[in-house]
Design an enzyme around this catalytic site. Sequence first.
Site, PDB file in Angstrom:
ATOM      1  N   CYS A  34       0.762  -1.171  -0.086  1.00  0.00           N
ATOM      2  CA  CYS A  34      -0.144   0.037   0.029  1.00  0.00           C
ATOM      3  C   CYS A  34       0.937   1.170  -0.003  1.00  0.00           C
ATOM      4  CB  CYS A  34      -0.980  -0.138   1.143  1.00  0.00           C
ATOM      5  SG  CYS A  34      -0.061  -0.065   2.739  1.00  0.00           S
ATOM      6  N   CYS A 103      -2.641  -1.022   8.959  1.00  0.00           N
ATOM      7  CA  CYS A 103      -1.794   0.286   9.559  1.00  0.00           C
ATOM      8  C   CYS A 103      -1.224  -0.006  10.875  1.00  0.00           C
ATOM      9  CB  CYS A 103      -2.770   1.416   9.225  1.00  0.00           C
ATOM     10  SG  CYS A 103      -3.325   1.695   7.645  1.00  0.00           S
TER      11      CYS A 103
END
Length: 143
Positions: A34, A103
């Site tokens: 990402c 994340c």
Amino acid sequence: MEYSEKVMDHFMNPRNVGEIENASGVGTVGNAKCGDIMKVSLQIEDGVIQDAKFLTFGCGAAVATSSMATELVKGKTIQEALEVTNKAVMEALDGLPPVKVHCSCLAEEALHAALWDYAEKNHIVIEGLKPPVNDVDELHHHE
């Protein structure tokens, strides 16, 4: 995608942004998939994390998780900081959407990488700390 108020707050007003000069330990971790990159620097004195700062290139969730992670480890001992897992970060933020869970893993890994750097510099062994990974993706494919 629904974000909690806490995630939005830490995204809009991130805490501890920046770098610590002459930091005790610095960890940089990325996620190739990402494109997020997170850098955490720690100021450690007498085994206690006095200060923690971060720089994150990534989405809002990446900013929010690194902001919360640095908040959670300030004032803690190294051993206590190791307990700040991605789950602890997510709980503190009142949860993350499933696609953004990585994340929080990034935040945990960057923190651990900074602690590892500190241990290397000071020739100490931190119980329970694993060598850092450069790409978080390597980690979670094996789960």
